[in-house]
Design an enzyme around this catalytic site. Structure first.
Site, mmCIF file in Angstrom:
data_model
loop_
_atom_site.group_PDB
_atom_site.id
_atom_site.type_symbol
_atom_site.label_atom_id
_atom_site.label_comp_id
_atom_site.label_asym_id
_atom_site.label_seq_id
_atom_site.Cartn_x
_atom_site.Cartn_y
_atom_site.Cartn_z
ATOM 1 N N GLU A 172 10.578 -4.818 4.261
ATOM 2 C CA GLU A 172 10.591 -6.231 3.854
ATOM 3 C C GLU A 172 10.203 -6.367 2.382
ATOM 4 O O GLU A 172 10.849 -7.075 1.610
ATOM 5 C CB GLU A 172 9.592 -7.045 4.701
ATOM 6 C CG GLU A 172 9.971 -7.218 6.157
ATOM 7 C CD GLU A 172 9.464 -6.087 7.045
ATOM 8 O OE1 GLU A 172 9.142 -4.994 6.518
ATOM 9 O OE2 GLU A 172 9.401 -6.284 8.271
ATOM 10 N N HIS B 122 -4.212 -32.692 19.304
ATOM 11 C CA HIS B 122 -3.081 -33.501 19.767
ATOM 12 C C HIS B 122 -1.905 -32.620 20.145
ATOM 13 O O HIS B 122 -0.772 -33.089 20.218
ATOM 14 C CB HIS B 122 -2.706 -34.513 18.684
ATOM 15 C CG HIS B 122 -3.840 -35.439 18.390
ATOM 16 N ND1 HIS B 122 -4.064 -36.590 19.117
ATOM 17 C CD2 HIS B 122 -4.862 -35.341 17.505
ATOM 18 C CE1 HIS B 122 -5.166 -37.186 18.664
ATOM 19 N NE2 HIS B 122 -5.676 -36.438 17.693
ATOM 20 N N GLY C 246 -4.701 -1.819 5.404
ATOM 21 C CA GLY C 246 -3.983 -3.007 4.906
ATOM 22 C C GLY C 246 -4.674 -4.305 5.293
ATOM 23 O O GLY C 246 -4.873 -5.198 4.468
ATOM 24 N N ARG C 247 -5.081 -4.409 6.556
ATOM 25 C CA ARG C 247 -5.676 -5.675 7.027
ATOM 26 C C ARG C 247 -7.114 -5.846 6.568
ATOM 27 O O ARG C 247 -7.740 -6.848 6.858
ATOM 28 C CB ARG C 247 -5.550 -5.766 8.548
ATOM 29 C CG ARG C 247 -6.089 -4.565 9.299
ATOM 30 C CD ARG C 247 -5.594 -4.553 10.748
ATOM 31 N NE ARG C 247 -5.960 -3.332 11.459
ATOM 32 C CZ ARG C 247 -5.246 -2.215 11.476
ATOM 33 N NH1 ARG C 247 -4.129 -2.143 10.777
ATOM 34 N NH2 ARG C 247 -5.637 -1.173 12.179
ATOM 35 N N LYS D 128 9.726 -0.574 13.231
ATOM 36 C CA LYS D 128 10.294 -0.271 11.902
ATOM 37 C C LYS D 128 11.450 0.713 12.044
ATOM 38 O O LYS D 128 12.510 0.554 11.463
ATOM 39 C CB LYS D 128 9.223 0.346 11.001
ATOM 40 C CG LYS D 128 8.185 -0.626 10.491
ATOM 41 C CD LYS D 128 7.303 0.110 9.469
ATOM 42 C CE LYS D 128 6.092 -0.699 9.091
ATOM 43 N NZ LYS D 128 5.137 0.053 8.284
ATOM 44 N N GLU E 69 -3.919 -6.029 15.317
ATOM 45 C CA GLU E 69 -3.446 -4.742 14.809
ATOM 46 C C GLU E 69 -4.576 -3.718 14.914
ATOM 47 O O GLU E 69 -4.335 -2.531 15.104
ATOM 48 C CB GLU E 69 -2.961 -4.885 13.356
ATOM 49 C CG GLU E 69 -1.992 -3.800 12.942
ATOM 50 C CD GLU E 69 -1.250 -4.094 11.652
ATOM 51 O OE1 GLU E 69 -0.135 -4.649 11.719
ATOM 52 O OE2 GLU E 69 -1.766 -3.766 10.569
ATOM 53 N N LYS F 285 0.838 -1.198 0.000
ATOM 54 C CA LYS F 285 0.000 0.000 0.000
ATOM 55 C C LYS F 285 0.879 1.257 0.000
ATOM 56 O O LYS F 285 0.692 2.165 -0.789
ATOM 57 C CB LYS F 285 -0.916 -0.032 1.228
ATOM 58 C CG LYS F 285 -1.800 1.182 1.366
ATOM 59 C CD LYS F 285 -2.720 1.050 2.567
ATOM 60 C CE LYS F 285 -3.402 2.377 2.871
ATOM 61 N NZ LYS F 285 -4.266 2.316 4.039
HETATM 62 O O1 F6P Z 1 2.441 -4.109 9.848
HETATM 63 C C1 F6P Z 1 2.179 -2.764 9.632
HETATM 64 C C2 F6P Z 1 1.646 -2.541 8.300
HETATM 65 O O2 F6P Z 1 1.576 -1.182 8.131
HETATM 66 C C3 F6P Z 1 0.299 -3.221 8.078
HETATM 67 O O3 F6P Z 1 -0.760 -2.487 8.550
HETATM 68 C C4 F6P Z 1 0.300 -3.414 6.621
HETATM 69 O O4 F6P Z 1 -0.666 -4.335 6.250
HETATM 70 C C5 F6P Z 1 1.706 -3.877 6.386
HETATM 71 O O5 F6P Z 1 2.478 -3.092 7.280
HETATM 72 C C6 F6P Z 1 2.213 -3.743 4.992
HETATM 73 O O6 F6P Z 1 2.169 -2.418 4.560
HETATM 74 P P1 F6P Z 1 2.293 -2.024 3.039
HETATM 75 O O7 F6P Z 1 1.146 -2.682 2.316
HETATM 76 O O8 F6P Z 1 2.233 -0.548 3.009
HETATM 77 O O9 F6P Z 1 3.597 -2.562 2.532
#
Ligand code: F6P
Length: 565
Positions: free
Chosen positions: A228, A401, A284-285, A521, A370, A222
């Site tokens: 990452e 189990h 995002g979620r 972060k 979150e 987003k």
């Molecule tokens: O984990 C934090 C966060 O901002 C989430 O809310 C989001 O889904 C994720 O990082 C990934 O963010 P982006 O889609 O901006 O890479």
């Protein structure tokens, strides 16, 4: 061990007039909880033999059995009083209307617009967002169709056989979960992989054996700022270039992007033509049904994706219009608040009895934790009550189990959500009866246990009886789907989205920001430099963190000598 709180962590705040714990319904629920604490599920069923039917609700395709919860008619009445005193109805309306209910980011919250029918009108800042939503859906559908039927080929004209979604959090967990959930509906000729972790091992394993000429990467972020994702995207770019002898013109056929950040996408080298957009009013979620679901649409096809949106919309309408007493997500949310705030539960288990729903607990962890893991009210005052549920779980019967022993005989209250499906998807349908027998048995066993008298009658030795007694009274909700298909998956996800919304309203938190994640972060960016710099720069860490950094550097042959903090 306790850490003294320093002033810098506690900014001065004006007292909040809407303190939830002061509400009449909150206080009434507190006294009611005292009365309900010693009451067993066995007693509740004895008092109302038709409780099974009386406490079940249904929407087409889904049966929700709330009977094995430690609630009675009075509890429900108080739930609805509390919901009303917290303005739940008005807040639901505000969300659907596009009001800026994400207060800390001053944004509307409109994931419900992503599944609104074409003829709906939903205004944000004076603009109807529905046509734009459908424009992106059409663009996604056209791309997914071309890819599935071989019209979209790789740089050398070869058919795409591998699709790798690179994203994290909301840009990963939703499509990853749904691709597994709807595997039976997916194109088996396509290999779908997901890469989220900055640990290079995930990329290496996901792409092992893949031919770059047949591989497409969907970079999903987003913000287009996530460490990452950008790191893995750069790795993917290098991997593709290595496969094409450094020919950068190959990028165009092997990368597409999902983002709200056109500038970032262009700078990375992806043509904005190959970008699928969404909007800041999609968290995002809550984004699986936006362009973030592109990998899913590629896997299951546009028609199935549309079916899934239909399931979401059905539950949206149910949540928006059903009276509170018949509103499934409202009741799920209120039950969750009941255990969390009034009966002292520390966590909630989500136990899908479906291999296809294996990733559903992980998906819900982000959705719930979150969203509602917050310490201040919407106006910034310190909460006077517990917020966010701790969610955990694994598919049955495997969990039986592993950790169910604690549920049956441990000392903790752990409300459980069982999720099961009536119609089998596997060809080994004869095993399905066994699967369902287990889920029903577990819910029954947790609720009613096994008494000393029953054990005596069954011939257990006196010495063993205390060890074998299961006290029961472990509450659960069972959600029974007619079948697991795109529509019902959409319904299931929307149920939980709105359950989380309900909790957030009762707790008076902003369920749509995630500032806490920012701290990690920021710190990681600083430490990343310190792990590699030569020489080690002066550090500003506690002695534990500094020690770990030096130990790591030494283990990687970078010298452990650095400034003592
Ligand atoms: O984990 C934090 C966060 O901002 C989430 O809310 C989001 O889904 C994720 O990082 C990934 O963010 P982006 O889609 O901006 O890479």
């Amino acid at each position: 061990m306790s850490t003294p709180r320093t002033e810098s962590h506690e900014p001065e705040r004006a007292p909040d007039p809407s303190v939830r714990t002061g509400l009449a319904a909150w206080r009434a629920l507190q006294s009611h909880a005292e009365a309900m604490r010693p009451v067993t599920l066995r007693q509740l069923f004895d008092a109302d033999p038709d409780r099974g039917a009386n406490l079940a609700l249904e929407v087409p395709g889904l049966y929700a059995d709330f009977a094995k919860n430690r609630i009675n008619g009075e509890t429900l009445d108080l739930f609805f009083d509390l919901a009303q005193q917290c303005g739940l109805r008005q807040k639901i309306a505000a969300m659907f209307e596009g009001q800026k209910i994400n207060v800390s980011e001053d944004r509307a919250v409109l994931h419900t617009a992503l599944r609104a029918p074409r003829e709906a009108r939903i205004m944000v800042d004076g603009m109807d967002v529905v046509p734009e939503v459908h424009r992106v859906l059409e663009k996604m559908a056209s791309f997914a169709t071309d890819l599935r039927n071989g019209h979209w080929t790789g740089h050398t004209g070869q058919r795409i056989r591998n699709v790798v979604n690179i994203g994290i959090g909301g840009s990963d967990l939703g499509p990853r979960m749904a691709c597994q959930a709807l595997r039976a509906f997916s194109d088996r000729g396509l290999r779908l992989e997901f890469v989220s972790n900055v640990d290079g091992a995930e990329f290496t394993e996901a792409t092992r054996g893949m031919d770059p000429a047949q591989t497409l990467f969907i970079i999903s972020s987003k913000s287009w700022h996530t460490l990452e994702t950008l790191t893995n995207a750069a790795t993917a770019r290098a991997w593709i270039l290595a496969g094409f002898g450094g020919d950068t013109s190959a990028i165009a056929r092997h990368f597409v992007a999902v983002s709200t950040n056109t500038g970032g996408v262009t700078e990375f080298g992806i043509d904005p033509e190959n970008m699928f957009g969404f909007w800041d009013w999609v968290g995002g979620r809550y984004s699986i049904d936006s362009a973030v679901g592109l990998s899913l649409m590629v896997a299951i096809g546009p028609e199935n994706f549309t079916e899934m949106l239909g399931g979401f919309h059905d539950v949206d309408e149910h949540f928006r219009t059903a009276p509170l007493e018949r509103n499934i997500p409202v009741i799920m949310g209120m039950i969750s608040v009941w255990y969390n705030n009034f009966l002292g539960a520390q966590s909630q288990a989500v136990l899908p009895y479906s291999h296809y729903l294996a990733h559903f607990p992980a998906y819900l962890q982000q959705l719930e934790m979150e969203s509602n893991g917050k310490h201040v009210t919407r106006s910034g005052a310190q909460l006077e009550h517990q917020s966010g549920q701790v969610i955990w779980g694994a598919p049955g019967t495997n969990g039986q189990h592993a950790f169910y022993q604690l549920l049956h005989q441990g000392t903790k209250l752990v409300p459980c959500d069982f999720i099961a499906v009536i119609e089998p998807l596997s060809e080994l349908a004869h095993q399905h009866d066994l699967l369902l027998a287990n889920v029903f048995a577990q819910a029954e066993g947790l609720a009613f246990g096994r008494s000393a008298a029953q054990l005596r009658e069954a011939g257990s030795s006196a010495g063993q009886i205390p060890h074998r007694v299961c006290k029961g009274n472990q509450p659960s909700t069972t959600l029974l789907l007619d079948r697991l298909d795109p529509r019902s998956l959409g319904m299931l996800i929307a149920l939980y989205e709105h359950k989380v919304f309900t909790e957030g309203v009762i707790w008076d938190v902003d369920s749509f920001d995630q500032w806490g994640v920012e701290l990690g972060k920021l710190l990681a960016n600083t430490i990343a430099g310190e792990l590699t710099a030569d020489p080690l720069p002066p550090m500003d860490h506690d002695s534990s963190t500094a020690g770990l950094i030096r130990r790591y550097r030494s283990g990687r042959g970078r010298g452990s000598i650095g400034q003592v903090p």
